[in-house]
Scaffold this active site. Structure first.
Site, PDB file in Angstrom:
ATOM      1  N   ASP A  77       0.784  -1.269   0.121  1.00 56.32           N
ATOM      2  CA  ASP A  77       0.119   0.007  -0.017  1.00 56.32           C
ATOM      3  C   ASP A  77       0.832   1.280   0.099  1.00 56.32           C
ATOM      4  OD1 ASP A  77      -3.127   0.483   0.976  1.00 56.32           O
ATOM      5  OD2 ASP A  77      -1.747   2.131   1.256  1.00 56.32           O
TER       6      ASP A  77
ATOM      7  N   ASN B  94     -13.043  -3.250   2.188  1.00 56.87           N
ATOM      8  CA  ASN B  94     -13.948  -2.111   2.349  1.00 56.87           C
ATOM      9  C   ASN B  94     -14.739  -2.346   1.268  1.00 56.87           C
ATOM     10  OD1 ASN B  94     -12.643  -1.458   4.724  1.00 56.87           O
ATOM     11  ND2 ASN B  94     -11.137  -0.268   3.553  1.00 56.87           N
TER      12      ASN B  94
ATOM     13  N   GLY C 252     -15.988   2.700   3.351  1.00 54.56           N
ATOM     14  CA  GLY C 252     -14.897   3.284   3.274  1.00 54.56           C
ATOM     15  C   GLY C 252     -14.231   3.074   2.044  1.00 54.56           C
TER      16      GLY C 252
ATOM     17  N   THR D 287     -12.342   3.459  -1.117  1.00 51.79           N
ATOM     18  CA  THR D 287     -11.856   4.617  -2.045  1.00 51.79           C
ATOM     19  C   THR D 287     -11.275   4.350  -3.474  1.00 51.79           C
ATOM     20  OG1 THR D 287      -9.661   4.413  -1.233  1.00 51.79           O
ATOM     21  CG2 THR D 287     -11.185   6.110   0.041  1.00 51.79           C
TER      22      THR D 287
ATOM     23  N   HIS E 189     -11.883  -1.085  -7.127  1.00 49.93           N
ATOM     24  CA  HIS E 189     -11.306  -2.501  -7.787  1.00 49.93           C
ATOM     25  C   HIS E 189     -11.059  -3.320  -6.636  1.00 49.93           C
ATOM     26  CE1 HIS E 189      -8.789  -5.106 -10.639  1.00 49.93           C
ATOM     27  NE2 HIS E 189      -8.937  -5.630  -9.582  1.00 49.93           N
TER      28      HIS E 189
ATOM     29  N   HIS F 205     -10.187  -5.113  -3.449  1.00 47.64           N
ATOM     30  CA  HIS F 205      -9.145  -5.422  -2.949  1.00 47.64           C
ATOM     31  C   HIS F 205      -8.889  -5.683  -1.488  1.00 47.64           C
ATOM     32  CE1 HIS F 205      -9.895  -1.267  -2.650  1.00 47.64           C
ATOM     33  NE2 HIS F 205      -9.682  -1.109  -1.290  1.00 47.64           N
TER      34      HIS F 205
HETATM   35  P1  5GP Z   1      -9.635   1.367   0.309  1.00 48.87           P
HETATM   36  O1  5GP Z   1      -9.861   2.942   1.157  1.00 48.87           O
HETATM   37  O2  5GP Z   1     -10.552   1.563  -0.899  1.00 48.87           O
HETATM   38  O3  5GP Z   1     -10.152   0.317   1.212  1.00 48.87           O
HETATM   39  O4  5GP Z   1      -8.202   1.330   0.133  1.00 48.87           O
HETATM   40  C1  5GP Z   1      -7.384   1.911  -0.992  1.00 48.87           C
HETATM   41  C2  5GP Z   1      -6.108   1.576  -0.510  1.00 48.87           C
HETATM   42  O5  5GP Z   1      -5.392   1.918  -2.014  1.00 48.87           O
HETATM   43  C3  5GP Z   1      -5.513   2.737   0.347  1.00 48.87           C
HETATM   44  O6  5GP Z   1      -4.970   2.239   1.508  1.00 48.87           O
HETATM   45  C4  5GP Z   1      -4.453   3.536  -0.284  1.00 48.87           C
HETATM   46  O7  5GP Z   1      -3.465   4.033   0.454  1.00 48.87           O
HETATM   47  C5  5GP Z   1      -4.117   2.473  -1.667  1.00 48.87           C
HETATM   48  N1  5GP Z   1      -3.630   3.309  -2.910  1.00 48.87           N
HETATM   49  C6  5GP Z   1      -4.379   4.307  -3.267  1.00 48.87           C
HETATM   50  N2  5GP Z   1      -3.559   4.746  -4.525  1.00 48.87           N
HETATM   51  C7  5GP Z   1      -2.561   3.840  -4.491  1.00 48.87           C
HETATM   52  C8  5GP Z   1      -1.406   3.781  -5.251  1.00 48.87           C
HETATM   53  O8  5GP Z   1      -1.427   4.458  -6.474  1.00 48.87           O
HETATM   54  N3  5GP Z   1      -0.715   2.869  -4.994  1.00 48.87           N
HETATM   55  C9  5GP Z   1      -0.892   2.010  -4.032  1.00 48.87           C
HETATM   56  N4  5GP Z   1       0.309   1.078  -3.985  1.00 48.87           N
HETATM   57  N5  5GP Z   1      -1.601   1.972  -3.114  1.00 48.87           N
HETATM   58  C10 5GP Z   1      -2.375   3.069  -3.570  1.00 48.87           C
END
Ligand code: 5GP
Length: 161
Positions: free
Chosen positions: A66, A124, A130, A132, A135, A137
């Site tokens: 991340d 999430n 939450g 963001t 896709h 993950h």
């Molecule tokens: P969510 O908030 O959708 O559960 O998690 C998305 C995650 O993707 C976040 O923890 C954020 O730090 C990570 N993330 C966002 N953009 C990038 C990126 O460009 N590269 C990587 N490796 N992680 C990313």
């Protein structure tokens, strides 16, 4: 007339700058359902358009660090297929895609040396979850105690990451 056209394009230009900045600063949530957005950041990582530190790869799975880790070990594990969240993955993914993803979580935990100390896996979905990045993950978190009862977003606010 010319003034209105100039004003229109100025406003359009400002919005095209402000909206992405707002999203980066506040981590806007996205819907866990709907059409897959081929331009999301993980789709770009899969197409190698943007770099990522890959820790595991198989036919249907990619795992990478991340960019804003909230724990010493913070790996994102994603299917290579175009699935927005667990909702369409559980509905549409093939048995082999599902099996590989689940197996990968265990394999990566061992590879990152957190199998013995323990870890947490979180995914999430949608606004209240939450999410963001649209896709699917899984966050694989370890290296220190994970307070699972706190939401991921809450932990990020507290740690400032
Ligand atoms: P969510 O908030 O959708 O559960 O998690 C998305 C995650 O993707 C976040 O923890 C954020 O730090 C990570 N993330 C966002 N953009 C990038 C990126 O460009 N590269 C990587 N490796 N992680 C990313």
């Amino acid at each position: 007339m010319l003034k209105s056209i100039v004003l229109f394009f100025t406003v359009l230009f400002l919005f095209s700058i402000i909206l992405p900045l707002k999203s980066i600063a506040f981590g806007d949530t996205v819907s866990g359902i709907g059409q897959y957005d081929k331009n999301n950041v993980f789709a770009k990582i899969l197409r190698k358009e943007i770099p990522a530190t890959v820790v595991f790869e198989s036919e249907h799975v990619l795992a990478f660090e991340d960019i804003h880790p909230i724990k010493p070990i913070h790996i994102l594990v994603i299917p290579k297929g175009s699935y927005r969240s667990i909702l369409d993955f559980s509905e549409k993914a093939s048995d082999i895609e599902i099996t590989q993803l689940i197996k990968a979580l265990g394999t990566i935990a061992k590879k990152m040396n957190i199998a013995k100390s323990g870890f947490s896996i979180m995914s999430n979905s949608g606004h209240d979850g939450g999410q963001t990045v649209p896709h699917l993950h899984f966050h694989l978190l370890g290296g220190e105690k994970v307070a699972w009862e706190q939401s991921l977003r809450h932990q990020k606010k507290e740690t400032g990451n």
